[in-house]
Design an enzyme around this catalytic site. Structure first.
Site, PDB file in Angstrom:
ATOM      1  N   LYS A  43       0.744  -1.200  -0.064  1.00 12.34           N
ATOM      2  CA  LYS A  43      -0.051  -0.147   0.002  1.00 12.34           C
ATOM      3  C   LYS A  43       0.958   1.120   0.098  1.00 12.34           C
ATOM      4  CE  LYS A  43      -2.745  -2.428   3.411  1.00 12.34           C
ATOM      5  NZ  LYS A  43      -2.366  -2.884   4.561  1.00 12.34           N
ATOM      6  N   GLY A  44       2.114   1.004   0.343  1.00 14.20           N
ATOM      7  CA  GLY A  44       2.942   2.303   0.677  1.00 14.20           C
ATOM      8  C   GLY A  44       2.958   3.513  -0.496  1.00 14.20           C
ATOM      9  N   GLU A  99       7.290   2.742  -6.181  1.00 11.89           N
ATOM     10  CA  GLU A  99       7.569   2.352  -4.731  1.00 11.89           C
ATOM     11  C   GLU A  99       7.774   3.857  -3.708  1.00 11.89           C
ATOM     12  OE1 GLU A  99       6.915   0.209  -2.750  1.00 11.89           O
ATOM     13  OE2 GLU A  99       7.948  -1.894  -2.898  1.00 11.89           O
ATOM     14  N   ASP A 103      14.454  -0.586   0.675  1.00 12.91           N
ATOM     15  CA  ASP A 103      15.162  -0.900   2.064  1.00 12.91           C
ATOM     16  C   ASP A 103      16.198  -2.106   1.745  1.00 12.91           C
ATOM     17  OD1 ASP A 103      16.156  -1.149   4.510  1.00 12.91           O
ATOM     18  OD2 ASP A 103      14.229  -1.265   5.475  1.00 12.91           O
ATOM     19  N   LYS A 131      17.005   3.860   0.589  1.00 12.46           N
ATOM     20  CA  LYS A 131      17.637   3.559   1.959  1.00 12.46           C
ATOM     21  C   LYS A 131      18.762   2.710   1.780  1.00 12.46           C
ATOM     22  CE  LYS A 131      15.468   3.163   6.216  1.00 12.46           C
ATOM     23  NZ  LYS A 131      14.918   2.433   7.165  1.00 12.46           N
ATOM     24  N   PHE A 152      14.026   5.016  11.240  1.00 17.05           N
ATOM     25  CA  PHE A 152      12.715   4.580  11.206  1.00 17.05           C
ATOM     26  C   PHE A 152      11.754   5.600  10.838  1.00 17.05           C
ATOM     27  CE2 PHE A 152       8.874   2.391  11.398  1.00 17.05           C
ATOM     28  CZ  PHE A 152       8.986   1.053  12.053  1.00 17.05           C
ATOM     29  N   VAL A 153      11.470   5.850   9.310  1.00 10.57           N
ATOM     30  CA  VAL A 153      10.925   7.001   8.573  1.00 10.57           C
ATOM     31  C   VAL A 153       9.692   6.354   8.238  1.00 10.57           C
ATOM     32  CG1 VAL A 153      12.870   7.906   7.491  1.00 10.57           C
ATOM     33  CG2 VAL A 153      11.873   6.126   6.348  1.00 10.57           C
ATOM     34  N   ASP A 159       4.663   3.186   6.478  1.00 12.66           N
ATOM     35  CA  ASP A 159       3.562   3.015   7.765  1.00 12.66           C
ATOM     36  C   ASP A 159       4.489   2.442   9.140  1.00 12.66           C
ATOM     37  OD1 ASP A 159       3.876   0.358   6.550  1.00 12.66           O
ATOM     38  OD2 ASP A 159       2.780  -0.241   8.233  1.00 12.66           O
TER      39      ASP A 159
END
Ligand code: PRP
Ligand code: MN
Ligand code: MG
Length: 181
Positions: A43-44, A99, A103, A131, A152-153, A159
Site C-alpha cells: 500500500k505504501g 515504490e 530498503d 535507503k 525509522f521513517v 507506515d
C-alpha cells in the site's frame, strides 16, 4: 494526533512536490512513446504514485499489485507472497514500478524477476525513497526521489503498524512509539 509522534521532519511536502516535478519531466521524456504500464506496489506507494503520474505528460496505464514479505522477524526469509496480482498482461510491455521505499531490496528483487519471467519488454523502478544502507538484494532504482539514512521513517505512504501513511511529509518516528509496543 499524528504529528506529535514525529521526532523530526526529513522531507517536507514541498520538497516532495518539487522532486515529483523534476522526476516527472524526466519520465515524460523517457516514456514519450512507450505507453508504459505504471505499477504501484500497495500500500505504501499510493500517495507517491498519485503525485508522480500527474507529472508525466505521456500516455500511460495504471495497475496495482499487493505483495507481502514474511518469515522470521529478525532474519527475513526473503520470500514474497502475492496478495493481489496485476490485472494486466505484461508481456511486451514497458513497466515502471512505483515504490515508496527500497530498503533490503527483497520486494523489488522478487518483482523484477517476476516481471522479466512474464516477458515484460522493460522493467524500471521509480522510488520516492532509497535507503542504501538497508540493502541485502542488489537492486538499484532508475529514478530516486531522495536517499534516506538508516532510521525509522514514516509518512507519505510509509507506515508503522499500518499507521502514519497519511502524514503529508516523511519523518522520523519518536523511538518511544515503537519501543512502547
Ligand atoms: C514496504 C515498502 C516497500 C518494502 C521495502 O512495504 O512499502 O514495498 O517494504 O522493503 P524491502 O526493500 O526491504 O523489501 P511493506 O511490505 O511494509 O507493505 P506496505 O507497502 O503495505 O506497507
Ligand atoms: Mn510496500
Ligand atoms: Mg509496511
Amino acid at each position: 494526533m499524528l504529528a506529535k509522534d514525529i521526532e523530526k521532519i526529513l522531507i517536507t511536502r514541498e520538497d516532495i512536490q518539487k522532486r515529483c516535478v523534476e522526476l516527472g519531466a524526466q519520465l515524460t521524456t523517457d516514456y514519450a512513446d512507450n505507453n508504459p504500464l505504471v505499477v504501484g506496489i500497495l500500500k505504501g506507494a499510493v500517495p507517491f504514485m498519485a503525485d508522480i503520474v500527474r507529472e508525466i505528460d505521456a500516455h500511460l496505464e495504471l495497475d496495482f499489485m499487493d505483495v507481502s514479505s514474511y518469515g522470521n522477524q529478525t532474519v527475513s526469509s526473503g520470500e514474497v507472497k502475492i496478495i493481489k496480482d496485476l490485472d494486466t498482461n505484461v508481456e511486451g510491455r514497458d513497466l515502471l514500478i512505483v515504490e515508496d521505499i527500497i530498503d533490503s531490496g527483497r520486494t523489488l528483487g522478487y518483482l523484477v524477476d517476476l516481471f522479466k519471467y512474464r516477458k515484460a519488454k522493460s522493467v524500471k523502478i521509480v522510488t520516492l525513497l532509497d535507503k542504501p544502507e538497508g540493502r541485502v538484494v542488489d537492486i538499484h532504482a532508475d529514478y530516486v526521489g531522495f536517499d534516506v539514512p538508516n532510521e525509522f521513517v514514516v509518512g507519505y505512504g510509509l507506515d508503522y503498524a499500518e499507521a502514519y501513511r497519511n502524514l503529508p511529509y516523511v519523518g522520523v518516528l519518536k523511538p518511544e512509539i515503537y519501543q512502547s509496543n
